[in-house]
Scaffold this motif. Sequence first.
Motif, PDB file in Angstrom:
ATOM      1  N   LEU A   1     -50.969 -24.231  -7.702  1.00 37.04           N
ATOM      2  CA  LEU A   1     -51.500 -23.516  -6.543  1.00 37.04           C
ATOM      3  C   LEU A   1     -51.461 -24.426  -5.325  1.00 37.04           C
ATOM      4  CD1 LEU A   1     -54.568 -21.865  -8.261  1.00 37.04           C
ATOM      5  CD2 LEU A   1     -52.385 -20.805  -7.702  1.00 37.04           C
ATOM      6  N   PRO A   2     -51.115 -23.871  -4.129  1.00 36.86           N
ATOM      7  CA  PRO A   2     -51.103 -24.712  -2.923  1.00 36.86           C
ATOM      8  C   PRO A   2     -52.526 -25.096  -2.522  1.00 36.86           C
ATOM      9  CG  PRO A   2     -50.541 -22.448  -2.394  1.00 36.86           C
ATOM     10  CD  PRO A   2     -50.656 -22.532  -3.881  1.00 36.86           C
ATOM     11  N   ASP A   3     -52.643 -26.248  -1.882  1.00 35.10           N
ATOM     12  CA  ASP A   3     -53.956 -26.715  -1.436  1.00 35.10           C
ATOM     13  C   ASP A   3     -54.485 -25.825  -0.324  1.00 35.10           C
ATOM     14  OD1 ASP A   3     -53.760 -28.752  -3.194  1.00 35.10           O
ATOM     15  OD2 ASP A   3     -53.072 -30.239  -1.726  1.00 35.10           O
TER      16      ASP A   3
ATOM     17  N   SER B   1     -55.964 -26.778   2.399  1.00 34.75           N
ATOM     18  CA  SER B   1     -55.661 -27.338   3.717  1.00 34.75           C
ATOM     19  C   SER B   1     -54.260 -26.933   4.172  1.00 34.75           C
ATOM     20  CB  SER B   1     -55.789 -28.857   3.684  1.00 34.75           C
ATOM     21  OG  SER B   1     -54.875 -29.394   2.746  1.00 34.75           O
ATOM     22  N   GLN B   2     -53.324 -26.825   3.276  1.00 30.09           N
ATOM     23  CA  GLN B   2     -51.977 -26.397   3.635  1.00 30.09           C
ATOM     24  C   GLN B   2     -51.957 -24.919   3.982  1.00 30.09           C
ATOM     25  OE1 GLN B   2     -49.515 -27.414   0.323  1.00 30.09           O
ATOM     26  NE2 GLN B   2     -49.377 -29.584   0.867  1.00 30.09           N
ATOM     27  N   GLU B   3     -52.745 -24.125   3.282  1.00 29.60           N
ATOM     28  CA  GLU B   3     -52.798 -22.695   3.572  1.00 29.60           C
ATOM     29  C   GLU B   3     -53.329 -22.443   4.973  1.00 29.60           C
ATOM     30  OE1 GLU B   3     -54.864 -20.339   0.693  1.00 29.60           O
ATOM     31  OE2 GLU B   3     -53.758 -21.200  -0.963  1.00 29.60           O
ATOM     32  N   SER B   4     -54.398 -23.176   5.385  1.00 25.93           N
ATOM     33  CA  SER B   4     -54.977 -22.945   6.706  1.00 25.93           C
ATOM     34  C   SER B   4     -53.986 -23.327   7.801  1.00 25.93           C
ATOM     35  CB  SER B   4     -56.279 -23.729   6.868  1.00 25.93           C
ATOM     36  OG  SER B   4     -56.007 -25.120   6.786  1.00 25.93           O
ATOM     37  N   ARG B   5     -53.197 -24.393   7.608  1.00 25.02           N
ATOM     38  CA  ARG B   5     -52.197 -24.791   8.593  1.00 25.02           C
ATOM     39  C   ARG B   5     -51.091 -23.748   8.678  1.00 25.02           C
ATOM     40  NH1 ARG B   5     -50.625 -30.341   6.583  1.00 25.02           N
ATOM     41  NH2 ARG B   5     -52.676 -30.839   5.812  1.00 25.02           N
ATOM     42  N   GLN B   6     -50.673 -23.231   7.536  1.00 22.60           N
ATOM     43  CA  GLN B   6     -49.611 -22.236   7.545  1.00 22.60           C
ATOM     44  C   GLN B   6     -50.074 -20.942   8.189  1.00 22.60           C
ATOM     45  OE1 GLN B   6     -48.374 -21.866   3.499  1.00 22.60           O
ATOM     46  NE2 GLN B   6     -47.134 -23.737   3.536  1.00 22.60           N
ATOM     47  N   GLN B   7     -51.315 -20.552   7.968  1.00 21.80           N
ATOM     48  CA  GLN B   7     -51.831 -19.332   8.590  1.00 21.80           C
ATOM     49  C   GLN B   7     -51.939 -19.510  10.096  1.00 21.80           C
ATOM     50  OE1 GLN B   7     -55.494 -18.512   6.574  1.00 21.80           O
ATOM     51  NE2 GLN B   7     -54.471 -17.636   4.777  1.00 21.80           N
ATOM     52  N   GLY B   8     -52.312 -20.687  10.548  1.00 27.37           N
ATOM     53  CA  GLY B   8     -52.399 -20.946  11.984  1.00 27.37           C
ATOM     54  C   GLY B   8     -51.033 -20.865  12.632  1.00 27.37           C
ATOM     55  N   VAL B   9     -50.027 -21.361  11.998  1.00 25.95           N
ATOM     56  CA  VAL B   9     -48.666 -21.310  12.527  1.00 25.95           C
ATOM     57  C   VAL B   9     -48.188 -19.874  12.552  1.00 25.95           C
ATOM     58  CG1 VAL B   9     -46.276 -21.987  12.059  1.00 25.95           C
ATOM     59  CG2 VAL B   9     -48.124 -23.650  11.824  1.00 25.95           C
ATOM     60  N   GLN B  10     -48.484 -19.121  11.523  1.00 25.92           N
ATOM     61  CA  GLN B  10     -48.057 -17.730  11.470  1.00 25.92           C
ATOM     62  C   GLN B  10     -48.806 -16.898  12.502  1.00 25.92           C
ATOM     63  OE1 GLN B  10     -48.601 -16.506   7.448  1.00 25.92           O
ATOM     64  NE2 GLN B  10     -46.794 -17.609   6.696  1.00 25.92           N
ATOM     65  N   GLY B  11     -50.036 -17.251  12.752  1.00 24.15           N
ATOM     66  CA  GLY B  11     -50.837 -16.492  13.716  1.00 24.15           C
ATOM     67  C   GLY B  11     -50.262 -16.584  15.118  1.00 24.15           C
ATOM     68  N   SER B  12     -49.704 -17.679  15.508  1.00 25.27           N
ATOM     69  CA  SER B  12     -49.153 -17.823  16.852  1.00 25.27           C
ATOM     70  C   SER B  12     -47.812 -17.120  16.979  1.00 25.27           C
ATOM     71  CB  SER B  12     -49.004 -19.312  17.204  1.00 25.27           C
ATOM     72  OG  SER B  12     -48.054 -19.891  16.328  1.00 25.27           O
ATOM     73  N   ASN B  13     -47.116 -16.910  15.890  1.00 26.84           N
ATOM     74  CA  ASN B  13     -45.808 -16.248  15.922  1.00 26.84           C
ATOM     75  C   ASN B  13     -45.896 -14.862  15.306  1.00 26.84           C
ATOM     76  OD1 ASN B  13     -44.569 -18.462  17.029  1.00 26.84           O
ATOM     77  ND2 ASN B  13     -44.046 -19.343  15.026  1.00 26.84           N
ATOM     78  N   VAL B  14     -46.899 -14.097  15.650  1.00 22.20           N
ATOM     79  CA  VAL B  14     -47.081 -12.784  15.054  1.00 22.20           C
ATOM     80  C   VAL B  14     -45.929 -11.895  15.523  1.00 22.20           C
ATOM     81  CG1 VAL B  14     -48.573 -10.760  14.915  1.00 22.20           C
ATOM     82  CG2 VAL B  14     -49.543 -13.055  14.946  1.00 22.20           C
ATOM     83  N   GLY B  15     -45.336 -11.192  14.589  1.00 24.70           N
ATOM     84  CA  GLY B  15     -44.259 -10.287  14.928  1.00 24.70           C
ATOM     85  C   GLY B  15     -42.882 -10.904  14.811  1.00 24.70           C
TER      86      GLY B  15
END
Length: 165
Positions: free
Chosen positions: A131-133, A135-149
């Motif tokens: 399973l991914p850590d 801390s890595q999930e929160s960073r990936q979600q933040g990156v995805q949040g800025s590039n929505v769409g």
Amino acid sequence: MSTEQTGKPFFDDPNEALRAIAQNPAAYAHYLADFHRVVLDMAAKLEVLQRETRVHCRGSRVEGDKLGQAFLRSFPVEKSLSDVIKHLKGVTSGLEKSAHRRHAHAEKLNEVKKQRKAKALLKERKNNPPLPDASQESRQQGVQGSNVGYGGPTSIYNLDRRESA
């Protein structure tokens, strides 16, 4: 202490020692090396006997012998002894070969165990990926949040197909 008092023989299993030797490759090689020494010693003594027999039999002449008749009479004796020596050499090479093959068998068993363990570990990792850590999930979600769409980065050749902002 006799067998009549206890009711059982001195040795429960006469093949127990050989069974233990067969299970240990080092003991197996040592045991066969003992036989090898005995057979080599026998072969050396038989070679000396063969030489002495050859000298005696070829030198035994009977009155009236023609040239080569003593040799022809000694030939069967020499041949039988040389056959025995040849077979003893085959036995010695067979003993050496057997010891080497037993050692190779033990190494192969260890190798197979390691391969199966590695294969089982690989299969376990495939069936249960780590399973991914968090801390890595929160960073990936933040990156995805800025590039929505938008998907991931694209090539400059795909810019004409994209909608403008």
